[in-house]
Design a protein around this motif. Structure first.
Motif, PDB file in Angstrom:
ATOM      1  N   ALA A 169       0.818  -1.213   0.000  1.00  0.00           N
ATOM      2  CA  ALA A 169       0.000   0.000   0.000  1.00  0.00           C
ATOM      3  C   ALA A 169       0.851   1.262   0.000  1.00  0.00           C
ATOM      4  O   ALA A 169       0.365   2.335  -0.363  1.00  0.00           O
ATOM      5  N   MET A 170       2.101   1.141   0.412  1.00  0.00           N
ATOM      6  CA  MET A 170       2.990   2.305   0.408  1.00  0.00           C
ATOM      7  C   MET A 170       3.528   2.601  -0.991  1.00  0.00           C
ATOM      8  O   MET A 170       3.856   3.752  -1.301  1.00  0.00           O
ATOM      9  N   ARG A 171       3.575   1.576  -1.833  1.00  0.00           N
ATOM     10  CA  ARG A 171       4.302   1.723  -3.095  1.00  0.00           C
ATOM     11  C   ARG A 171       3.428   1.656  -4.345  1.00  0.00           C
ATOM     12  O   ARG A 171       3.944   1.762  -5.455  1.00  0.00           O
ATOM     13  N   GLU A 172       2.121   1.501  -4.179  1.00  0.00           N
ATOM     14  CA  GLU A 172       1.273   1.521  -5.362  1.00  0.00           C
ATOM     15  C   GLU A 172       0.676   2.908  -5.556  1.00  0.00           C
ATOM     16  O   GLU A 172       0.441   3.639  -4.597  1.00  0.00           O
ATOM     17  N   PRO A 173       0.434   3.304  -6.806  1.00  0.00           N
ATOM     18  CA  PRO A 173      -0.073   4.649  -7.079  1.00  0.00           C
ATOM     19  C   PRO A 173      -1.476   4.856  -6.518  1.00  0.00           C
ATOM     20  O   PRO A 173      -2.313   3.953  -6.555  1.00  0.00           O
ATOM     21  N   TRP A 174      -1.706   6.055  -5.998  1.00  0.00           N
ATOM     22  CA  TRP A 174      -3.061   6.398  -5.557  1.00  0.00           C
ATOM     23  C   TRP A 174      -3.984   6.339  -6.767  1.00  0.00           C
ATOM     24  O   TRP A 174      -3.718   6.965  -7.802  1.00  0.00           O
ATOM     25  N   PRO A 175      -5.084   5.575  -6.727  1.00  0.00           N
ATOM     26  CA  PRO A 175      -5.794   5.187  -7.946  1.00  0.00           C
ATOM     27  C   PRO A 175      -6.765   6.203  -8.538  1.00  0.00           C
ATOM     28  O   PRO A 175      -7.230   6.002  -9.657  1.00  0.00           O
ATOM     29  N   LEU A 176      -7.121   7.268  -7.824  1.00  0.00           N
ATOM     30  CA  LEU A 176      -8.087   8.214  -8.380  1.00  0.00           C
ATOM     31  C   LEU A 176      -7.397   9.214  -9.300  1.00  0.00           C
ATOM     32  O   LEU A 176      -6.244   9.586  -9.079  1.00  0.00           O
ATOM     33  N   ASP A 177      -8.130   9.668 -10.322  1.00  0.00           N
ATOM     34  CA  ASP A 177      -7.563  10.679 -11.218  1.00  0.00           C
ATOM     35  C   ASP A 177      -7.991  12.093 -10.843  1.00  0.00           C
ATOM     36  O   ASP A 177      -7.588  13.061 -11.485  1.00  0.00           O
ATOM     37  N   ARG A 178      -8.810  12.190  -9.784  1.00  0.00           N
ATOM     38  CA  ARG A 178      -9.234  13.503  -9.291  1.00  0.00           C
ATOM     39  C   ARG A 178      -9.753  13.320  -7.875  1.00  0.00           C
ATOM     40  O   ARG A 178     -10.024  12.207  -7.428  1.00  0.00           O
ATOM     41  N   TRP A 179      -9.891  14.446  -7.171  1.00  0.00           N
ATOM     42  CA  TRP A 179     -10.462  14.395  -5.827  1.00  0.00           C
ATOM     43  C   TRP A 179     -11.936  14.026  -5.923  1.00  0.00           C
ATOM     44  O   TRP A 179     -12.638  14.475  -6.836  1.00  0.00           O
ATOM     45  N   PRO A 180     -12.451  13.201  -5.036  1.00  0.00           N
ATOM     46  CA  PRO A 180     -13.872  12.819  -5.110  1.00  0.00           C
ATOM     47  C   PRO A 180     -14.782  14.021  -4.902  1.00  0.00           C
ATOM     48  O   PRO A 180     -14.394  15.021  -4.297  1.00  0.00           O
ATOM     49  N   ASP A 181     -15.988  13.909  -5.403  1.00  0.00           N
ATOM     50  CA  ASP A 181     -16.961  14.997  -5.326  1.00  0.00           C
ATOM     51  C   ASP A 181     -17.612  14.980  -3.945  1.00  0.00           C
ATOM     52  O   ASP A 181     -18.731  14.499  -3.766  1.00  0.00           O
ATOM     53  N   VAL A 182     -16.903  15.515  -2.967  1.00  0.00           N
ATOM     54  CA  VAL A 182     -17.387  15.550  -1.589  1.00  0.00           C
ATOM     55  C   VAL A 182     -16.865  16.829  -0.942  1.00  0.00           C
ATOM     56  O   VAL A 182     -15.701  17.203  -1.129  1.00  0.00           O
ATOM     57  N   PRO A 183     -17.698  17.548  -0.196  1.00  0.00           N
ATOM     58  CA  PRO A 183     -17.194  18.716   0.542  1.00  0.00           C
ATOM     59  C   PRO A 183     -16.046  18.280   1.455  1.00  0.00           C
ATOM     60  O   PRO A 183     -16.142  17.265   2.148  1.00  0.00           O
ATOM     61  N   THR A 184     -14.966  19.052   1.448  1.00  0.00           N
ATOM     62  CA  THR A 184     -13.756  18.656   2.163  1.00  0.00           C
ATOM     63  C   THR A 184     -13.262  19.789   3.055  1.00  0.00           C
ATOM     64  O   THR A 184     -13.188  20.937   2.618  1.00  0.00           O
ATOM     65  N   ARG A 185     -12.945  19.450   4.291  1.00  0.00           N
ATOM     66  CA  ARG A 185     -12.308  20.385   5.224  1.00  0.00           C
ATOM     67  C   ARG A 185     -10.990  19.772   5.679  1.00  0.00           C
ATOM     68  O   ARG A 185     -10.853  18.537   5.759  1.00  0.00           O
ATOM     69  N   PHE A 186     -10.040  20.622   5.977  1.00  0.00           N
ATOM     70  CA  PHE A 186      -8.768  20.157   6.530  1.00  0.00           C
ATOM     71  C   PHE A 186      -8.612  20.778   7.910  1.00  0.00           C
ATOM     72  O   PHE A 186      -8.705  21.997   8.059  1.00  0.00           O
ATOM     73  N   LEU A 187      -8.385  19.933   8.923  1.00  0.00           N
ATOM     74  CA  LEU A 187      -8.206  20.402  10.293  1.00  0.00           C
ATOM     75  C   LEU A 187      -6.751  20.185  10.695  1.00  0.00           C
ATOM     76  O   LEU A 187      -6.282  19.056  10.807  1.00  0.00           O
ATOM     77  N   LEU A 188      -6.067  21.283  10.874  1.00  0.00           N
ATOM     78  CA  LEU A 188      -4.634  21.298  11.180  1.00  0.00           C
ATOM     79  C   LEU A 188      -4.436  21.484  12.686  1.00  0.00           C
ATOM     80  O   LEU A 188      -5.214  22.177  13.340  1.00  0.00           O
ATOM     81  N   CYS A 189      -3.396  20.888  13.240  1.00  0.00           N
ATOM     82  CA  CYS A 189      -3.093  21.035  14.662  1.00  0.00           C
ATOM     83  C   CYS A 189      -1.889  21.964  14.830  1.00  0.00           C
ATOM     84  O   CYS A 189      -0.805  21.686  14.311  1.00  0.00           O
TER      85      CYS A 189
END
Length: 216
Positions: free
Chosen positions: A144-164
């Motif tokens: 799982a560390m060495r295979e390419p991330w399989p999506l060609d775009r970000w999924p259609d979902v509202p996204t928030r990033f919470l930083l510490c």
């Protein structure tokens, strides 16, 4: 009732969420937290995501929360199920086709030695709890560390990033730039280390609930 789907980071487990799990359930929510198959040499990124999707079952009203390395898995889950929100919690943000093993170099994170894992990841977690977390750490296999991330775009979902703000691993200044470059948004911020689910479960639950009500 909202179902919070909690995805742990690399080498972690569902146990990492137990304090937040109790906090959210005490507020009337449902929680799904599973052990990703990090020790399974045959499991890749899609198998990790499938483990989460199977655990979700037919639940609806989903908020997916992905922590640290789990940032590679959260968007894959949201590509498979209908989620109301994806929260990236001090998480790695993948790019299409990027191997997780390459993320650190690609983002400019660089190579760091982990001489004091508690000091780097859990410096504000109560000592006994941090020590128990270390005993539960699991080895992460290579596939799982060495295979390419399989999506060609970000999924259609509202996204928030919470930083510490007190994160000594994903340092705030670095992560602010990665979030803007890769997601095109300004991250939300809270106090705490790289493990807010263990150090500040009530505050983290407040922030997650705030996303539901528009207070965050």
């Amino acid at each position: 009732m909202t179902t919070f789907v909690l995805i742990h980071g690399g080498g972690g487990s569902a146990w990492d969420w137990h304090l937040l799990d109790a906090e959210l359930r005490g507020r009337g929510h449902d929680v799904v937290a599973v052990d990703l198959p990090v020790e399974d040499e045959s499991a890749g990124l899609r198998e990790y995501a499938e483990t989460v999707v199977e655990a979700i079952g037919d639940r609806r009203d989903l908020v997916v929360v992905a922590h640290s390395w789990g940032g590679f898995i959260g968007p894959l889950v949201c590509d498979r199920v209908k989620a109301d929100l994806l929260v990236m919690l001090t998480a790695m943000i993948p790019a299409p086709g990027e191997r997780p093993a390459d993320w650190w170099a690609n983002t400019g994170f660089g190579k760091r030695d982990i001489d004091d894992p508690i000091g780097q990841f859990m410096h504000d977690v109560p000592a006994e709890l941090a020590a128990e977390a270390m005993t539960r750490s699991r080895e992460h296999t290579d596939k799982a560390m060495r295979e390419p991330w399989p999506l060609d775009r970000w999924p259609d979902v509202p996204t928030r990033f919470l930083l510490c703000r007190d994160d000594r691993w994903h340092e705030p200044d670095f992560m602010r730039e990665v979030v803007r470059a890769r997601l095109g948004i300004t991250p939300d911020e809270m106090d705490g280390s790289h493990a807010p689910m263990l150090a500040r479960p009530k505050e983290l639950a407040d922030r997650l609930e705030g996303y539901l009500t528009g207070r965050s």
